[in-house]
Design an enzyme around this catalytic site. Structure first.
Site, PDB file in Angstrom:
ATOM      1  N   ASN A 203       0.805  -1.232   0.000  1.00 13.45           N
ATOM      2  CA  ASN A 203       0.000   0.000   0.000  1.00 13.45           C
ATOM      3  C   ASN A 203       0.830   1.270   0.000  1.00 13.45           C
ATOM      4  O   ASN A 203       0.507   2.251  -0.646  1.00 13.45           O
ATOM      5  CB  ASN A 203      -0.982  -0.020   1.177  1.00 13.45           C
ATOM      6  CG  ASN A 203      -0.267  -0.116   2.516  1.00 13.45           C
ATOM      7  OD1 ASN A 203       0.722  -0.827   2.656  1.00 13.45           O
ATOM      8  ND2 ASN A 203      -0.768   0.602   3.501  1.00 13.45           N
TER       9      ASN A 203
ATOM     10  N   GLU B 234       3.260  -5.381  12.163  1.00 15.69           N
ATOM     11  CA  GLU B 234       2.332  -4.257  11.935  1.00 15.69           C
ATOM     12  C   GLU B 234       1.228  -4.788  11.039  1.00 15.69           C
ATOM     13  O   GLU B 234       1.481  -5.067   9.863  1.00 15.69           O
ATOM     14  CB  GLU B 234       3.073  -3.118  11.221  1.00 15.69           C
ATOM     15  CG  GLU B 234       3.996  -2.329  12.119  1.00 15.69           C
ATOM     16  CD  GLU B 234       3.209  -1.705  13.247  1.00 15.69           C
ATOM     17  OE1 GLU B 234       3.721  -1.706  14.362  1.00 15.69           O
ATOM     18  OE2 GLU B 234       2.084  -1.254  13.007  1.00 15.69           O
TER      19      GLU B 234
ATOM     20  N   CYS C 128      -3.410   1.414   6.479  1.00 13.28           N
ATOM     21  CA  CYS C 128      -3.882   0.714   7.689  1.00 13.28           C
ATOM     22  C   CYS C 128      -4.405   1.708   8.722  1.00 13.28           C
ATOM     23  O   CYS C 128      -5.077   1.315   9.659  1.00 13.28           O
ATOM     24  CB  CYS C 128      -2.749  -0.105   8.282  1.00 13.28           C
ATOM     25  SG  CYS C 128      -1.304   0.878   8.649  1.00 13.28           S
TER      26      CYS C 128
ATOM     27  N   GLU D 194       7.110   0.304  16.036  1.00 10.14           N
ATOM     28  CA  GLU D 194       8.181   0.821  15.176  1.00 10.14           C
ATOM     29  C   GLU D 194       8.370   2.294  15.527  1.00 10.14           C
ATOM     30  O   GLU D 194       7.684   2.823  16.403  1.00 10.14           O
ATOM     31  CB  GLU D 194       7.772   0.669  13.701  1.00 10.14           C
ATOM     32  CG  GLU D 194       7.614  -0.792  13.274  1.00 10.14           C
ATOM     33  CD  GLU D 194       7.376  -0.949  11.780  1.00 10.14           C
ATOM     34  OE1 GLU D 194       6.300  -0.552  11.297  1.00 10.14           O
ATOM     35  OE2 GLU D 194       8.278  -1.454  11.083  1.00 10.14           O
TER      36      GLU D 194
END
Ligand code: TXE
Length: 480
Positions: free
Chosen positions: A150, A248, A282, A461
């Site tokens: 994405n 993630e 996301c 992260e």
């Protein structure tokens, strides 16, 4: 035909088995390239190169490693236009978005971690006459970075930069759906003279190339971004081998609009949060909850904004929405629009595929779609759709909206619109999300912890969290 290569041990090489996969251009639905269908032998060669490069790379000073990462950052900046064109062509996103967000962020990822390692402080614990402790943070060795389609270069570099900065050597795989800018990054690494084997990029299918990376015994840590199901599969392989894991995963993010918000601001930001990158982020706010007293006003303004979003060829400057990333994904998202109507939803805007004139008539285009009248716990409001489809739902109390917002298996991001500070912080505290924006969306400070809870992933992260993930902490206790 754009045929790309793996980047192993400092060289651009073909897959050993000689097999390739078609690479499609979402704007036209046509094959425009070929990518290596790498197998375990290609991955083994990449890991071997990383292992060989590790002693020298990890022995470099932080200043020397920082200089390499800054050179990569500067090279990305120098090639920004070309990289943005390539990203837009490979992913289907509007060129404007690639130029404004994706590639600048890839540049900034390298620049951020190139400087973060120069300012990281180490821990010291004093025990008085008994002595003292210091904490050594040492690189792990060979690590794997696996990223999705994405935000291709943006997320690929978000993993690679901290891994390299902290002294590891990397075997990385972009999504087979959007591999092209990762290939261009390979060329940049060769241009700036990154030592052979420090970074290796292997292209191929997740279940083949990705799987081989996860399974390899010399890969000691895996940083993954992608679907929740894939994350679970990777964890099932990595956990018994005690590999470090950063996952993630997906999201189904609530966007909560209180009656005391700045309505114009809430409408504008909610439209961007709903449809940026064709809703394929996301962090997108796909479940919009509006306090009942302003529901009709919000709905009217929101639909007006949505009507102005032009779906067009990604490379055209005035396209605000481009193509979805693949035919399969377009069909998946479209099936949710059907499901929503079966579940009692009413389509207020969109709902159809868009047929553009040739040569875009085979592209993967979908109207921005707005649906109301669904129960908060129906499948459409519980499952990640990951496309330009949002739902509107009224609520009557803070307790009710928190219950609905927290009802999914995900916990990644949330947006809250209110001018009441106490309410904003109270709701932020109670929401099941790893990231909360108040009166804004997708404003990013790279120092902050980034990630979600529940089925949105494990670990964080960003900033020093990423540098900690890619190092082993060793406590040394000294008696003097
Ligand atoms: O992810 P995948 P995809 C969500 C979104 C999307 C779904 C699937 O719902 O529809 O995930 O998207 C590699 N071992 N997100 O297909 O399949 C694969 O090659 C090792 C949310 O992109 O998870 C690719 O490089 N690797 C997400 C990467 O994993 C494997 C963004 C992601 O692929 C593998 C994107 C395996 N067994 C999708 N199988 C977010 N959180 O941003 C696949 N891969």
């Amino acid at each position: 035909m754009e045929i790309i290569a793996n980047y192993i041990n400092g060289a651009l090489v073909a897959p050993q088995g000689g097999e390739y996969i078609d690479n499609y251009e979402p704007a036209t639905g046509k094959v425009y390239g070929k990518i290596p269908r790498s197998q375990a032998d290609d991955v083994a060669a990449a890991v071997q190169a990383a292992e060989a490069a590790f002693p020298a790379w990890s022995a470099l000073s932080i200043q020397e490693r920082s200089r390499f990462l800054l050179k990569i950052s500067e090279a990305i900046d120098a090639k920004l236009g070309h990289l943005a064109q390539a990203e837009s062509r490979d992913n289907g996103k509007p060129i404007k978005l690639a130029e404004a967000v994706d590639i600048p962020r890839a540049r900034d990822n390298f620049a951020f971690f190139a400087t973060a390692i120069l300012h990281q402080e180490d821990e010291f614990h004093n025990m008085g006459e008994k002595g003292f402790n210091y904490t050594l943070r040492q690189p792990i060795g060979t690590v794997a970075c696996i990223s999705p389609w994405n935000l291709p270069l943006y997320l690929f570099t978000w993993k690679i930069a901290p891994a390299l900065a902290s002294g590891n050597c990397v075997v990385a795989k972009p999504s087979e759906v959007t591999p092209f800018t990762a290939f261009l990054l390979s060329q940049i690494c060769i241009e700036v003279g990154l030592p052979a084997g420090v970074l290796n990029i292997v292209h191929g299918l997740g279940a083949e190339t990705g799987q081989a990376m996860v399974e390899h015994p010399k890969v000691k840590a895996i940083s993954f971004t992608g679907g929740t199901a894939t994350g679970a599969r990777i964890a099932s392989i990595a956990a018994p081998q005690f590999k470090k894991l950063s996952l993630e995963l997906g999201g189904k993010n609530p966007n909560i609009i209180f009656a005391d918000c700045d309505l114009e601001r809430a409408i504008n930001i909610s439209a961007r949060a709903a449809f940026a990158n064709q809703g394929q982020i996301c962090l997108c706010g796909s479940r919009i909850f509006i306090e009942r007293s302003i529901y009709e006003d919000f709905k009217k303004g929101f639909l007006q904004r949505v009507a102005s979003l032009k779906v067009g060829p990604p490379q055209k400057a005035d396209s605000r929405m481009g193509a979805l990333v693949s035919k399969e994904h377009l069909e998946k998202v479209f099936s949710y629009i059907q499901l929503a109507q079966e579940e009692g939803g009413k389509v207020l805007a969109g709902g159809h595929k868009v047929n553009l004139p040739a040569p875009y008539d085979q592209g993967y285009y979908l109207e921005p779609t707005v649906i109301e009248g669904l129960a908060f716990d129906c499948r459409t409001n519980q499952e990640e759709i990951f496309g330009p489809v949002v739902t509107l739902s009224p609520f009557d109390s803070e307790a009710e909206v928190l219950m609905m917002a927290n009802s999914t298996e995900y916990g990644l991001a949330c947006t809250i619109f209110t001018e009441n500070l106490n309410k904003a912080h109270r709701v932020a505290k109670e929401i099941h999300s790893g990231i909360v924006w108040i009166n804004d969306w997708l404003v990013r400070d790279l120092r902050t912890p980034f990630g979600g809870m529940k089925n949105s992933g494990v670990g964080r992260e960003g900033g020093f969290e990423a540098l900690k993930f890619f190092t082993e902490a060793k406590n040394v206790c000294v008696n003097y």
